[in-house]
Design a protein around this motif. Structure first.
Motif, mmCIF file in Angstrom:
data_model
loop_
_atom_site.group_PDB
_atom_site.id
_atom_site.type_symbol
_atom_site.label_atom_id
_atom_site.label_comp_id
_atom_site.label_asym_id
_atom_site.label_seq_id
_atom_site.Cartn_x
_atom_site.Cartn_y
_atom_site.Cartn_z
ATOM 1 N N ALA A 1 0.857 -1.185 0.000
ATOM 2 C CA ALA A 1 0.000 0.000 0.000
ATOM 3 C C ALA A 1 0.891 1.232 0.000
ATOM 4 C CB ALA A 1 -0.904 0.006 1.224
ATOM 5 N N ARG A 2 0.431 2.282 -0.700
ATOM 6 C CA ARG A 2 1.220 3.504 -0.764
ATOM 7 C C ARG A 2 0.295 4.705 -0.861
ATOM 8 N NH1 ARG A 2 2.425 6.982 -4.507
ATOM 9 N NH2 ARG A 2 1.606 5.679 -6.174
ATOM 10 N N VAL A 3 0.654 5.752 -0.137
ATOM 11 C CA VAL A 3 0.022 7.060 -0.302
ATOM 12 C C VAL A 3 1.140 8.051 -0.618
ATOM 13 C CG1 VAL A 3 -2.035 6.665 1.111
ATOM 14 C CG2 VAL A 3 0.057 7.479 2.189
ATOM 15 N N SER A 4 0.776 9.125 -1.308
ATOM 16 C CA SER A 4 1.789 10.064 -1.788
ATOM 17 C C SER A 4 2.280 11.042 -0.737
ATOM 18 C CB SER A 4 1.246 10.845 -2.985
ATOM 19 O OG SER A 4 0.957 9.951 -4.027
ATOM 20 N N THR A 5 1.397 11.445 0.167
ATOM 21 C CA THR A 5 1.796 12.438 1.161
ATOM 22 C C THR A 5 1.440 11.973 2.558
ATOM 23 O OG1 THR A 5 -0.308 13.600 0.991
ATOM 24 C CG2 THR A 5 1.445 14.341 -0.471
ATOM 25 N N THR B 1 4.287 -0.920 3.390
ATOM 26 C CA THR B 1 3.715 0.391 3.092
ATOM 27 C C THR B 1 4.795 1.435 2.831
ATOM 28 O OG1 THR B 1 3.637 1.056 5.419
ATOM 29 C CG2 THR B 1 1.689 -0.076 4.540
ATOM 30 N N ASP B 2 4.385 2.452 2.075
ATOM 31 C CA ASP B 2 5.229 3.624 1.840
ATOM 32 C C ASP B 2 4.357 4.864 1.906
ATOM 33 O OD1 ASP B 2 7.920 2.731 1.357
ATOM 34 O OD2 ASP B 2 7.252 1.917 -0.569
ATOM 35 N N ARG B 3 4.890 5.901 2.525
ATOM 36 C CA ARG B 3 4.262 7.230 2.504
ATOM 37 C C ARG B 3 5.225 8.126 1.732
ATOM 38 N NH1 ARG B 3 -0.085 8.005 5.594
ATOM 39 N NH2 ARG B 3 -0.523 6.457 7.180
ATOM 40 N N ILE B 4 5.137 8.012 0.419
ATOM 41 C CA ILE B 4 6.090 8.705 -0.448
ATOM 42 C C ILE B 4 5.476 8.801 -1.833
ATOM 43 C CG2 ILE B 4 7.296 6.616 -1.185
ATOM 44 C CD1 ILE B 4 9.930 8.171 -0.825
ATOM 45 N N SER B 5 5.856 9.811 -2.566
ATOM 46 C CA SER B 5 5.360 9.966 -3.927
ATOM 47 C C SER B 5 5.776 8.771 -4.772
ATOM 48 C CB SER B 5 5.923 11.251 -4.546
ATOM 49 O OG SER B 5 5.677 11.278 -5.921
ATOM 50 N N GLY B 6 4.891 8.348 -5.657
ATOM 51 C CA GLY B 6 5.213 7.252 -6.564
ATOM 52 C C GLY B 6 6.324 7.630 -7.531
ATOM 53 N N ALA B 7 6.572 8.937 -7.679
ATOM 54 C CA ALA B 7 7.627 9.393 -8.584
ATOM 55 C C ALA B 7 9.016 9.129 -8.014
ATOM 56 C CB ALA B 7 7.465 10.882 -8.874
ATOM 57 N N LYS B 8 9.097 8.887 -6.726
ATOM 58 C CA LYS B 8 10.390 8.603 -6.102
ATOM 59 C C LYS B 8 10.819 7.183 -6.432
ATOM 60 C CE LYS B 8 10.552 12.479 -3.784
ATOM 61 N NZ LYS B 8 11.438 13.531 -4.147
ATOM 62 N N ALA B 9 12.032 7.053 -6.909
ATOM 63 C CA ALA B 9 12.545 5.725 -7.248
ATOM 64 C C ALA B 9 12.794 4.907 -5.990
ATOM 65 C CB ALA B 9 13.820 5.847 -8.073
ATOM 66 N N GLU B 10 13.212 5.572 -4.909
ATOM 67 C CA GLU B 10 13.511 4.882 -3.659
ATOM 68 C C GLU B 10 12.251 4.794 -2.808
ATOM 69 O OE1 GLU B 10 16.488 3.490 -2.750
ATOM 70 O OE2 GLU B 10 17.081 3.963 -4.795
ATOM 71 N N ARG B 11 11.678 3.606 -2.744
ATOM 72 C CA ARG B 11 10.517 3.380 -1.888
ATOM 73 C C ARG B 11 10.870 2.216 -0.972
ATOM 74 N NH1 ARG B 11 6.093 2.749 -6.287
ATOM 75 N NH2 ARG B 11 7.868 2.457 -7.648
ATOM 76 N N PRO B 12 11.224 2.508 0.293
ATOM 77 C CA PRO B 12 11.741 1.482 1.208
ATOM 78 C C PRO B 12 10.786 0.302 1.408
ATOM 79 C CG PRO B 12 11.909 3.678 2.190
ATOM 80 C CD PRO B 12 11.198 3.832 0.896
ATOM 81 N N ASP C 1 -1.917 1.645 -9.737
ATOM 82 C CA ASP C 1 -1.183 2.903 -9.609
ATOM 83 C C ASP C 1 -0.526 3.064 -8.240
ATOM 84 O OD1 ASP C 1 -3.425 3.471 -8.069
ATOM 85 O OD2 ASP C 1 -3.821 5.400 -9.021
ATOM 86 N N ARG C 2 -0.897 2.252 -7.271
ATOM 87 C CA ARG C 2 -0.234 2.265 -5.965
ATOM 88 C C ARG C 2 1.113 1.569 -6.049
ATOM 89 N NH1 ARG C 2 -1.327 6.213 -3.779
ATOM 90 N NH2 ARG C 2 -1.641 6.653 -5.932
ATOM 91 N N LEU C 3 1.279 0.682 -7.020
ATOM 92 C CA LEU C 3 2.516 -0.078 -7.168
ATOM 93 C C LEU C 3 3.522 0.637 -8.060
ATOM 94 C CD1 LEU C 3 4.050 -2.719 -6.578
ATOM 95 C CD2 LEU C 3 2.942 -3.700 -8.581
ATOM 96 N N LEU D 1 1.110 -11.241 -9.424
ATOM 97 C CA LEU D 1 0.559 -9.964 -8.997
ATOM 98 C C LEU D 1 -0.960 -10.031 -9.091
ATOM 99 C CD1 LEU D 1 0.783 -6.874 -8.328
ATOM 100 C CD2 LEU D 1 0.793 -6.511 -10.806
ATOM 101 N N ARG D 2 -1.605 -9.487 -8.079
ATOM 102 C CA ARG D 2 -3.063 -9.409 -8.067
ATOM 103 C C ARG D 2 -3.458 -7.996 -7.680
ATOM 104 N NH1 ARG D 2 -6.167 -12.382 -3.645
ATOM 105 N NH2 ARG D 2 -8.145 -11.312 -3.837
ATOM 106 N N SER D 3 -4.262 -7.356 -8.532
ATOM 107 C CA SER D 3 -4.774 -6.025 -8.244
ATOM 108 C C SER D 3 -6.257 -6.139 -7.963
ATOM 109 C CB SER D 3 -4.537 -5.088 -9.427
ATOM 110 O OG SER D 3 -5.205 -3.862 -9.200
#
Length: 189
Positions: free
Chosen positions: A6-10, A34-45, A66-68, A89-91
C-alpha cells in the motif's frame, strides 16, 4: 503466501481503505508493506523490502495498480521482476491476477497497448515540433535571459567585484545558465 503493498503520496493522506481491502482479500496484516512517499520517487523502502521478501509462489496484492508503479514503464518493470522471482501480482481494483494465464495475457496486452500509445505520442510530438520549426517557431522553454538582460549580465560578469551569487539572485537565473550563455569568468580562467 500473499504479500500486500500500500502507498500514499503524502503524509496527510490516509491508507486505511487500502489496508482494509488488502486484509479483506486475505493478506496477513504483518505481511503488508507500506510507503508514505510519492510514486515518482525511485527509492521506496517498503516496496524494496517487499521485493526482497518475495519468494517463488508468492502473490503480491495491491489495491490498485497505480499504488505499485509510478508509471506504466515502472509498473511493467516491477511485474517482470515479480515474475522473475516466480511470484504473481493481483490487483483488487482492476481485478487483474497474473497468476492465471488469462491475467498474464491481459497484463501483457495492456503493456503492449501502452507501449504502442507511447510510440504514437512520441511520433505526434516530433511531427508537431517539426511543423512548428517549419513555421519559424522556436519550440521549447523561453530563455531565462532576454537580450536586454543578457547585455546587463555581460557587464556584471566582466566585473570581478560582482559575485556570481549576486548575479544569479538579481536576474533569477542558475549558475549553469550563466556559464552556458557567457562561459567562464575572466577571474576563473
Amino acid at each position: 503466501m500473499q504479500l500486500g503493498y500500500a502507498r500514499v503520496s503524502t503524509a496527510d493522506q490516509n491508507m486505511d481503505a487500502q489496508l482494509a481491502a488488502l486484509t479483506a482479500a486475505g493478506v496477513d496484516p504483518a505481511r503488508i508493506y507500506t510507503d508514505r512517499i510519492s510514486g515518482a520517487k525511485a527509492e521506496r523502502p517498503g516496496l524494496a523490502e517487499m521485493m526482497r521478501s518475495l519468494r517463488a509462489g508468492d502473490v503480491v496484492v495491491v489495491y490498485r495498480l497505480d499504488r505499485l508503479g509510478r508509471s506504466l514503464h515502472d509498473l511493467l518493470d516491477l511485474v517482470r521482476r515479480i515474475e522473475a522471482a516466480g511470484a504473481g501480482l493481483r490487483s483488487l481494483h482492476e481485478t487483474l491476477d497474473t497468476t492465471t494465464p488469462t491475467g498474464r495475457l491481459l497484463f501483457h496486452l495492456f503493456g503492449a497497448i501502452a507501449e504502442f500509445e507511447r510510440g504514437l505520442i512520441r511520433e505526434r510530438t516530433m511531427a508537431g515540433l517539426a511543423a512548428a520549426r517549419a513555421r519559424g517557431a522556436k519550440p521549447g522553454r523561453k530563455s531565462a535571459l532576454t537580450a536586454e538582460k543578457l547585455q546587463l549580465v555581460r557587464v556584471l560578469w566582466a566585473d570581478p567585484t560582482v559575485s556570481t551569487d549576486h548575479i544569479e539572485k538579481e536576474f533569477r537565473v542558475s549558475r549553469r545558465t550563466l556559464y552556458r550563455k557567457l562561459g567562464p569568468r575572466a577571474a576563473e580562467q
